[in-house]
Design a protein around this motif. Structure first.
Motif, PDB file in Angstrom:
ATOM      1  N   LEU A 124     -41.263  -6.138  10.775  1.00 30.96           N
ATOM      2  CA  LEU A 124     -39.912  -6.246  11.476  1.00 30.96           C
ATOM      3  C   LEU A 124     -38.751  -6.577  10.443  1.00 30.96           C
ATOM      4  O   LEU A 124     -38.384  -7.666   9.758  1.00 30.96           O
ATOM      5  CB  LEU A 124     -40.030  -7.575  12.544  1.00 30.96           C
ATOM      6  N   PRO A 125     -37.367  -6.003  10.606  1.00 31.06           N
ATOM      7  CA  PRO A 125     -36.496  -6.775  10.274  1.00 31.06           C
ATOM      8  C   PRO A 125     -36.188  -7.993  10.113  1.00 31.06           C
ATOM      9  O   PRO A 125     -36.006  -8.984  10.813  1.00 31.06           O
ATOM     10  CB  PRO A 125     -35.291  -5.896  10.945  1.00 31.06           C
ATOM     11  N   GLY A 126     -35.981  -9.187   8.773  1.00 30.37           N
ATOM     12  CA  GLY A 126     -36.077 -10.063   8.471  1.00 30.37           C
ATOM     13  C   GLY A 126     -37.940 -10.825   9.142  1.00 30.37           C
ATOM     14  O   GLY A 126     -38.150 -11.732   8.164  1.00 30.37           O
ATOM     15  N   ARG A 127     -38.782 -10.016   9.104  1.00 27.82           N
ATOM     16  CA  ARG A 127     -39.957 -10.588   9.364  1.00 27.82           C
ATOM     17  C   ARG A 127     -40.832  -9.206   8.487  1.00 27.82           C
ATOM     18  O   ARG A 127     -41.726  -8.537   8.911  1.00 27.82           O
ATOM     19  CB  ARG A 127     -40.694 -11.174  10.648  1.00 27.82           C
ATOM     20  N   GLY A 128     -42.532 -10.037   8.099  1.00 31.94           N
ATOM     21  CA  GLY A 128     -43.096  -9.025   7.417  1.00 31.94           C
ATOM     22  C   GLY A 128     -42.732  -8.141   6.413  1.00 31.94           C
ATOM     23  O   GLY A 128     -42.317  -9.078   5.614  1.00 31.94           O
ATOM     24  N   ARG A 129     -44.314  -8.167   5.979  1.00 31.91           N
ATOM     25  CA  ARG A 129     -43.942  -7.416   4.553  1.00 31.91           C
ATOM     26  C   ARG A 129     -43.381  -7.154   3.935  1.00 31.91           C
ATOM     27  O   ARG A 129     -42.239  -6.971   2.464  1.00 31.91           O
ATOM     28  CB  ARG A 129     -45.909  -6.450   4.302  1.00 31.91           C
ATOM     29  N   PHE A 130     -42.736  -5.804   4.754  1.00 32.83           N
ATOM     30  CA  PHE A 130     -41.900  -4.445   4.333  1.00 32.83           C
ATOM     31  C   PHE A 130     -40.241  -5.326   5.248  1.00 32.83           C
ATOM     32  O   PHE A 130     -39.130  -3.587   5.228  1.00 32.83           O
ATOM     33  CB  PHE A 130     -42.438  -3.287   5.041  1.00 32.83           C
ATOM     34  N   SER A 131     -40.904  -5.957   5.115  1.00 38.71           N
ATOM     35  CA  SER A 131     -39.044  -6.266   5.973  1.00 38.71           C
ATOM     36  C   SER A 131     -37.741  -6.511   5.134  1.00 38.71           C
ATOM     37  O   SER A 131     -37.158  -5.425   6.165  1.00 38.71           O
ATOM     38  CB  SER A 131     -38.927  -8.186   6.439  1.00 38.71           C
TER      39      SER A 131
ATOM     40  N   LEU B   5     -37.249  -2.619   5.811  1.00 39.63           N
ATOM     41  CA  LEU B   5     -37.063  -2.096   6.877  1.00 39.63           C
ATOM     42  C   LEU B   5     -35.955  -2.645   7.330  1.00 39.63           C
ATOM     43  O   LEU B   5     -34.333  -1.744   7.572  1.00 39.63           O
ATOM     44  CB  LEU B   5     -38.123  -3.096   7.638  1.00 39.63           C
ATOM     45  N   SER B   6     -34.649  -3.980   6.994  1.00 37.10           N
ATOM     46  CA  SER B   6     -33.719  -4.297   6.794  1.00 37.10           C
ATOM     47  C   SER B   6     -32.992  -2.663   6.587  1.00 37.10           C
ATOM     48  O   SER B   6     -31.624  -3.349   6.556  1.00 37.10           O
ATOM     49  CB  SER B   6     -34.000  -5.670   6.727  1.00 37.10           C
ATOM     50  N   ARG B   7     -32.814  -2.773   4.858  1.00 36.42           N
ATOM     51  CA  ARG B   7     -32.266  -2.153   3.957  1.00 36.42           C
ATOM     52  C   ARG B   7     -32.527  -0.645   4.825  1.00 36.42           C
ATOM     53  O   ARG B   7     -30.807  -0.033   4.849  1.00 36.42           O
ATOM     54  CB  ARG B   7     -33.330  -1.715   2.676  1.00 36.42           C
ATOM     55  N   ALA B   8     -32.888  -0.180   5.535  1.00 37.38           N
ATOM     56  CA  ALA B   8     -32.965   1.269   6.161  1.00 37.38           C
ATOM     57  C   ALA B   8     -32.365   1.221   7.676  1.00 37.38           C
ATOM     58  O   ALA B   8     -31.251   2.392   7.357  1.00 37.38           O
ATOM     59  CB  ALA B   8     -34.251   2.035   6.779  1.00 37.38           C
ATOM     60  N   LEU B   9     -32.121   0.538   7.991  1.00 34.66           N
ATOM     61  CA  LEU B   9     -31.467  -0.529   9.318  1.00 34.66           C
ATOM     62  C   LEU B   9     -29.758  -0.290   9.389  1.00 34.66           C
ATOM     63  O   LEU B   9     -28.826   0.744  10.140  1.00 34.66           O
ATOM     64  CB  LEU B   9     -32.103  -1.110  10.200  1.00 34.66           C
ATOM     65  N   ASP B  10     -29.439  -0.613   7.783  1.00 37.58           N
ATOM     66  CA  ASP B  10     -28.833  -1.231   7.385  1.00 37.58           C
ATOM     67  C   ASP B  10     -27.958   0.579   7.414  1.00 37.58           C
ATOM     68  O   ASP B  10     -26.528   0.554   7.553  1.00 37.58           O
ATOM     69  CB  ASP B  10     -27.985  -2.077   6.179  1.00 37.58           C
TER      70      ASP B  10
ATOM     71  N   LEU C  78     -47.127   1.863   0.347  1.00 35.05           N
ATOM     72  CA  LEU C  78     -46.703   1.314  -0.905  1.00 35.05           C
ATOM     73  C   LEU C  78     -45.459   2.822  -1.615  1.00 35.05           C
ATOM     74  O   LEU C  78     -44.407   2.692  -2.396  1.00 35.05           O
ATOM     75  CB  LEU C  78     -47.770   0.879  -2.325  1.00 35.05           C
ATOM     76  N   TYR C  79     -46.139   3.326  -1.366  1.00 38.80           N
ATOM     77  CA  TYR C  79     -45.494   4.639  -2.284  1.00 38.80           C
ATOM     78  C   TYR C  79     -43.883   4.748  -1.515  1.00 38.80           C
ATOM     79  O   TYR C  79     -43.093   4.633  -2.088  1.00 38.80           O
ATOM     80  CB  TYR C  79     -45.850   6.128  -1.466  1.00 38.80           C
ATOM     81  N   LEU C  80     -43.609   4.640  -0.027  1.00 44.57           N
ATOM     82  CA  LEU C  80     -42.896   4.823   0.516  1.00 44.57           C
ATOM     83  C   LEU C  80     -41.720   3.332   0.164  1.00 44.57           C
ATOM     84  O   LEU C  80     -40.591   3.802  -0.385  1.00 44.57           O
ATOM     85  CB  LEU C  80     -42.508   4.668   2.252  1.00 44.57           C
ATOM     86  N   ALA C  81     -41.912   2.465   0.063  1.00 40.98           N
ATOM     87  CA  ALA C  81     -41.103   1.377  -0.644  1.00 40.98           C
ATOM     88  C   ALA C  81     -41.068   1.160  -1.709  1.00 40.98           C
ATOM     89  O   ALA C  81     -39.639   1.294  -2.242  1.00 40.98           O
ATOM     90  CB  ALA C  81     -42.665   0.087  -0.038  1.00 40.98           C
ATOM     91  N   SER C  82     -41.560   2.001  -2.170  1.00 44.14           N
ATOM     92  CA  SER C  82     -41.372   2.477  -4.058  1.00 44.14           C
ATOM     93  C   SER C  82     -40.227   3.373  -4.200  1.00 44.14           C
ATOM     94  O   SER C  82     -39.549   4.041  -5.334  1.00 44.14           O
ATOM     95  CB  SER C  82     -42.578   2.652  -5.024  1.00 44.14           C
ATOM     96  N   HIS C  83     -40.085   3.877  -3.270  1.00 42.45           N
ATOM     97  CA  HIS C  83     -38.742   5.244  -3.332  1.00 42.45           C
ATOM     98  C   HIS C  83     -38.031   5.424  -2.557  1.00 42.45           C
ATOM     99  O   HIS C  83     -37.117   5.984  -2.298  1.00 42.45           O
ATOM    100  CB  HIS C  83     -39.982   6.872  -2.978  1.00 42.45           C
ATOM    101  N   GLN C  84     -37.246   4.028  -1.945  1.00 45.87           N
ATOM    102  CA  GLN C  84     -36.354   4.119  -0.681  1.00 45.87           C
ATOM    103  C   GLN C  84     -35.196   3.805  -2.164  1.00 45.87           C
ATOM    104  O   GLN C  84     -35.280   3.057  -3.036  1.00 45.87           O
ATOM    105  CB  GLN C  84     -36.436   2.692  -0.243  1.00 45.87           C
TER     106      GLN C  84
ATOM    107  N   ALA D 233     -39.208   6.839   8.033  1.00 51.18           N
ATOM    108  CA  ALA D 233     -39.254   5.675   7.345  1.00 51.18           C
ATOM    109  C   ALA D 233     -39.604   4.231   7.799  1.00 51.18           C
ATOM    110  O   ALA D 233     -40.207   4.085   7.780  1.00 51.18           O
ATOM    111  CB  ALA D 233     -39.168   5.755   5.577  1.00 51.18           C
ATOM    112  N   GLY D 234     -38.655   4.069   7.892  1.00 52.57           N
ATOM    113  CA  GLY D 234     -38.196   2.845   8.978  1.00 52.57           C
ATOM    114  C   GLY D 234     -39.731   2.949   9.965  1.00 52.57           C
ATOM    115  O   GLY D 234     -39.780   1.334   9.697  1.00 52.57           O
ATOM    116  N   MET D 235     -39.436   3.210  10.748  1.00 52.05           N
ATOM    117  CA  MET D 235     -40.398   3.486  11.944  1.00 52.05           C
ATOM    118  C   MET D 235     -41.478   3.200  11.402  1.00 52.05           C
ATOM    119  O   MET D 235     -42.395   2.624  11.858  1.00 52.05           O
ATOM    120  CB  MET D 235     -40.170   4.964  12.907  1.00 52.05           C
TER     121      MET D 235
END
Length: 372
Positions: free
Chosen positions: A114-121, A124-129, A77-83, A104-106
């Protein structure tokens, strides 16, 4: 998990390099099915499966205590809130650093998203982009506007991240950019068999070298061609850096052993398929000197970086080494976590948090790079 199909392909291609075709798709599908099943089991409280290589039970029930699960949740949750809005991670001078963003993506991949699936999709997708947006025509992945530990550090971790996303991200540019990134690594290996800070065939050090070989291993697993000669020369370089005490020095010239680079070197050997021998025994015995002890605070340089590699080395070794190491590092990381869910690191708390989460979440076995 032992991959029989992968072993067969390894043997068939030993003379000319590593390249997967249909088998890569099978492996990717198997990973996704495993992720879904483990997610269902985790939700039902029955998670835990046998590792075919050692017969050990792996999973949430065996290795992750309730305190560890709470720690992981707070960290994620910390990581998600600091993107950042552009999808990157990192703070201060390291804001937008592609290595910090990739790790962070890993950490989200290790949770099962996964990108497009899951709680932090979404995260994750934004980090990949973001990482894909930092890829240059020559293959180098780097944000020149962010502070750097050396371009090849950033490039290695970014290439690893792209390879771990392969097969789960519907991005038409992913394969081309990953292939270019791998080609740059292969083409910049120096005469000793290693790499250093710049994408040039100059000198080498073991830390940057391990970063590249891990990226190549992940890319090979994703189906990208990696010449066998590149791997063989890298392994020879790593072996030449081992000291009599079992640890590894920074370069092939005489020097002292140190924990973080020794952990990294052991992972490189395991990744190359070297699981037994005197060099492995001496290396593991050296690393066991650094198992955290309750109430003992060690001022180890590169603490999170070192344990990011050490947990992989101990998992590959298994047995007594793993049983002794993981509960100790798990509890030590829980004790070091900040009230806001982060872990402090001199580079940035996002980096420390990502690496701590990768250590704690290894028993989930979602990341292909963590497989035995």
């Amino acid at each position: 998990m032992h991959d029989f199909t992968a072993s067969m392909v390894w043997n068939i291609n030993a003379a000319g390099g590593f390249k997967w075709h249909a088998e890569a798709a099978v492996r990717s599908l198997r990973w996704h099915i495993t992720a879904v099943l483990l997610g269902l089991l985790a939700g039902s409280g029955l998670m835990g499966f046998a590792n075919a290589a050692s017969g050990e039970s792996v999973g949430q029930v065996d290795w992750l205590t309730p305190d560890a699960e709470k720690s992981i949740e707070k960290g994620l949750l910390y990581l998600a809130s600091h993107q950042h809005p552009d999808g990157s991670f990192g703070s201060g001078a390291y804001r937008g650093n592609v290595a910090v963003t990739s790790l962070a993506g890993m950490a989200f991949l290790a949770e099962g998203s996964l990108p497009g699936r899951g709680r932090f999709s979404k995260e994750l997708s934004r980090a990949l982009d973001y990482v894909l947006g930092q890829c240059r025509e020559n293959g180098l992945i780097l944000n020149i506007g962010a502070a750097s530990r050396g371009p090849m550090y950033e490039h290695g971790f970014a290439t690893l991240f792209l390879a771990e996303c392969w097969g789960s991200a519907a991005r038409p540019d992913l394969k081309d950019k990953l292939t270019r990134a791998v080609r740059l690594i292969v083409n910049t290996q120096n005469e000793e068999g290693g790499w250093r800070y710049q994408p040039q065939r100059l000198d080498a050090d073991i830390s940057v070298t391990v970063c590249q070989i891990m990226a190549l291993r992940a890319a090979r697993n994703a189906g990208i061609y990696v010449p066998k000669a590149t791997v063989d020369r890298c392994v020879a370089y790593v072996r030449r850096c081992q000291n009599p005490d079992g640890g590894f020095r920074y370069m092939t010239v005489p020097g002292e052993s140190a924990f973080a680079r020794s952990a990294a070197a052991m992972v490189a050997l395991f990744s190359a398929g070297i699981y037994e021998g005197e060099e492995i025994d001496r290396g593991i015995n050296y690393l066991l000197r650094f198992v955290p002890e309750p109430g003992v605070i060690r001022q180890e340089p590169y603490y999170y970086y070192g344990h990011y590699y050490c947990v992989q080395a101990m998992w590959q070794k298994g047995g007594v080494a793993w049983h002794r190491y993981f509960p100790a590092i798990r509890d030590d990381l829980i004790a070091r976590q900040q009230p806001d869910g982060s872990w402090s690191d001199p580079i940035s708390p996002e980096l420390g948090t990502a690496m701590a989460l990768l250590v704690l979440q290894l028993p989930y076995q979602y990341l292909p790079i963590f497989e035995r």
